[in-house]
Enzyme design. Structure first.
Site, PDB file in Angstrom:
ATOM      1  N   THR A   1      -4.886   6.351  -0.149  1.00 41.85           N
ATOM      2  CA  THR A   1      -6.137   7.103  -0.220  1.00 41.85           C
ATOM      3  C   THR A   1      -6.050   8.224  -1.258  1.00 41.85           C
ATOM      4  OG1 THR A   1      -6.415   6.654   2.110  1.00 41.85           O
ATOM      5  CG2 THR A   1      -7.803   8.375   1.176  1.00 41.85           C
TER       6      THR A   1
ATOM      7  N   GLU B   1     -10.900   3.687   3.008  1.00 43.47           N
ATOM      8  CA  GLU B   1      -9.943   4.480   2.247  1.00 43.47           C
ATOM      9  C   GLU B   1     -10.227   4.239   0.776  1.00 43.47           C
ATOM     10  OE1 GLU B   1      -5.955   3.473   3.668  1.00 43.47           O
ATOM     11  OE2 GLU B   1      -6.063   5.153   5.087  1.00 43.47           O
TER      12      GLU B   1
ATOM     13  N   GLU C   1      -9.243   3.905  -2.677  1.00 43.25           N
ATOM     14  CA  GLU C   1      -7.969   3.657  -3.352  1.00 43.25           C
ATOM     15  C   GLU C   1      -8.220   2.927  -4.666  1.00 43.25           C
ATOM     16  OE1 GLU C   1      -4.725   2.148  -1.045  1.00 43.25           O
ATOM     17  OE2 GLU C   1      -5.518   2.918   0.849  1.00 43.25           O
TER      18      GLU C   1
ATOM     19  N   ARG D   1       0.004  14.947  13.239  1.00 42.58           N
ATOM     20  CA  ARG D   1       1.296  15.494  13.677  1.00 42.58           C
ATOM     21  C   ARG D   1       1.249  17.004  13.824  1.00 42.58           C
ATOM     22  NH1 ARG D   1       2.819  11.312  10.292  1.00 42.58           N
ATOM     23  NH2 ARG D   1       2.743  12.780   8.575  1.00 42.58           N
TER      24      ARG D   1
ATOM     25  N   TYR E   1       1.151   5.650  -0.434  1.00 41.02           N
ATOM     26  CA  TYR E   1       0.625   6.798   0.322  1.00 41.02           C
ATOM     27  C   TYR E   1       0.864   8.002  -0.576  1.00 41.02           C
ATOM     28  CZ  TYR E   1       0.229   9.479   4.793  1.00 41.02           C
ATOM     29  OH  TYR E   1      -0.134  10.313   5.823  1.00 41.02           O
TER      30      TYR E   1
ATOM     31  N   GLN F   1      -4.980   2.275  14.770  1.00 43.60           N
ATOM     32  CA  GLN F   1      -3.832   2.753  13.983  1.00 43.60           C
ATOM     33  C   GLN F   1      -3.049   3.823  14.735  1.00 43.60           C
ATOM     34  OE1 GLN F   1      -5.113   4.535  10.277  1.00 43.60           O
ATOM     35  NE2 GLN F   1      -3.046   5.077   9.635  1.00 43.60           N
TER      36      GLN F   1
ATOM     37  N   ASP G   1       0.850  -1.193   0.000  1.00 38.39           N
ATOM     38  CA  ASP G   1       0.000   0.000   0.000  1.00 38.39           C
ATOM     39  C   ASP G   1       0.882   1.239   0.000  1.00 38.39           C
ATOM     40  OD1 ASP G   1      -2.376   1.408  -0.021  1.00 38.39           O
ATOM     41  OD2 ASP G   1      -2.614   1.367   2.157  1.00 38.39           O
TER      42      ASP G   1
ATOM     43  N   HIS H   1      -4.002  13.831   0.644  1.00 33.99           N
ATOM     44  CA  HIS H   1      -4.257  12.916   1.763  1.00 33.99           C
ATOM     45  C   HIS H   1      -3.117  12.964   2.778  1.00 33.99           C
ATOM     46  CE1 HIS H   1      -5.489   9.394   4.037  1.00 33.99           C
ATOM     47  NE2 HIS H   1      -4.311   8.834   3.803  1.00 33.99           N
TER      48      HIS H   1
ATOM     49  N   LYS I   1      -5.017  -1.982  10.035  1.00 33.65           N
ATOM     50  CA  LYS I   1      -5.153  -2.077   8.583  1.00 33.65           C
ATOM     51  C   LYS I   1      -5.391  -3.495   8.085  1.00 33.65           C
ATOM     52  CE  LYS I   1      -4.009   2.170   7.299  1.00 33.65           C
ATOM     53  NZ  LYS I   1      -4.784   2.983   6.347  1.00 33.65           N
TER      54      LYS I   1
HETATM   55 MN    MN Z   1      -4.369   2.523   2.576  1.00 36.30          MN
END
Ligand code: MN
Length: 415
Positions: free
Chosen positions: A348, A198, A200, A141, A127, A239, A125, A132, A252
């Protein structure tokens, strides 16, 4: 593009036009699973077509079409699999085709069971959506410094788990897990309260590289057979507590859902577009030329237990910062070998405006802004018995290359 007239009656807004012809695995009643091609509301039974000798000139053994997965077929290589698709396109648009004498080879999709089309060896997967990664970085963060320093230099990814990838229609149980309540210093074990989807897309690896040998970016698309819709279910509370320092794990790996039809990269050719400019410039092994993104409209809806459906997100695959060729080149640059049937998901797919965010985490901004559905109820995350549906298509009515849908209902946790 030459206009083709298919003799199979096609609904106006079908995703499965004569220009698409995606591959899948289906069965009817107790008959064995087999390969099929979606056309309108029908499935062309490729095992049946093969048994009439139609693929003789390609020297493909008939049993390739009578398998539980597409892996062996994909393993023939693009030269042959493309030929199969082009021949079927010719037969279905030839008004004099002898195939019209065999109506039983066109099965109603509503009467067939569609199966997970692949034996998925490994699942990765990425990112790769800037929007996103920025949204999540802001929430998890630092709002002023959302992207980590590596993000614009490499397509960040992690190795997922293939055993829990299921086909559209299979319900998902809300996962149990360890979470840290806000303001507490003691974790608790409970059902996730922040279950999310998500939005995707995933590509299917169609050719193998040898261990120790990387795939150069300009050859990467030869290694991509096709694409699917991919709902990467995520438990945000699990998560958030577990992901430091090694990344996603039980939040996940409890489930991901895929659409049943694999749309070939070839059928998506007319929908190539330029991706976003990459600044700062990337290292030479990630540099590319020409349009490498694809214009694919994506939508997510939630259907509540009263049967009322609400669209909650409209996005597009063209927004991706990192493209599939870059992902595959990066994945193998260290000599990692990929295998036929491996899945590589995009991460995502969020767009620039709030209505295009591809997860509830972003749509409800970390649960702080509930969204109101058509039936008047509110959601920050996904409730038990909600049905989450994702669809995607390129093109316009009459010339759509679509993915159908992936939908799955959430069931209560097994405690
Ligand atoms: Mn994902």
């Amino acid at each position: 593009m030459e206009e083709k007239h298919c003799w199979v009656p096609l609904p106006d807004h079908t995703h499965f036009s004569i220009y698409n012809l995606p591959f899948g695995i289906f069965s009817v009643g107790n008959n064995p699973k087999r390969l099929g091609i979606a056309i309108g509301d029908k499935i062309l039974d490729l095992a049946g077509v093969a048994s009439l000798g139609y693929f003789k000139t390609l020297q493909i053994p008939d049993e390739i079409f009578l398998q539980d997965t597409l892996n062996q077929f994909i393993g023939l290589g693009k030269k042959q699999t493309n030929q199969v698709r082009i021949m079927v396109q010719k037969w279905l648009s030839d008004q004099e085709s002898q195939l019209r004498n065999y109506p039983h080879l066109l099965v109603d999709q509503s009467e067939a069971t569609l199966h997970l089309p692949l034996e998925i060896g490994d699942y990765t997967d990425f990112y790769s959506s800037l929007e996103h990664a920025t949204n999540v970085g802001k929430m998890f963060r630092d709002p002023d410094n959302a992207l980590l320093p590596n993000w614009k230099h490499l397509p960040v990814g992690y190795h997922g788990r293939s055993s829990s990838i299921v086909v559209s229609g299979i319900p998902i149980h809300r996962p149990m897990g360890q979470v840290m309540p806000v303001g507490s210093s003691q974790p608790v074990f409970k059902a996730s309260e922040r279950l999310d989807f998500e939005l995707e897309m995933a590509f299917v690896v169609g050719k193998e590289n040898r261990l120790g040998q990387s795939i150069p970016l300009d050859q990467a698309e030869e290694y991509i057979f096709g694409m699917l819709l991919f709902n990467d279910w995520s438990a945000r509370d699990i998560q958030k507590w577990e992901y430091v320092p090694l990344g996603p794990f039980l939040g996940k790996n409890f489930a991901s859902s895929v659409s049943p039809w694999v749309v070939t990269l070839e059928s998506l050719e007319p929908f190539r577009v330029n991706g976003p400019a990459q600044d700062p410039p990337v290292l030479p092994y990630l540099q590319y030329q020409g349009p490498r993104n694809f214009d694919i409209n994506l939508e997510v809806s939630i259907t509540t237990s009263d049967g009322i459906e609400s669209a909650v997100c409209q996005s597009n695959f063209k927004h991706m910062y990192w493209n599939m060729a870059q992902q595959l080149a990066h994945h193998t640059v260290n000599g990692c070998n990929v295998r036929i049937g491996d899945l590589m998901a995009s991460g995502t797919i969020s767009g620039p405006d709030p209505g295009s965010y591809g997860s509830m985490l972003e749509l409800s901004w970390g649960g702080t802004r509930p969204i109101t559905l058509t039936d008047g109820t509110q959601r920050t995350f996904i409730d038990d018995y909600d049905l989450v549906t994702m669809t995607g298509f390129s093109g316009k009515p009459g010339y759509q290359v679509g993915f159908g849908k992936v939908h799955s209902r959430v069931l209560p946790a097994v405690q």
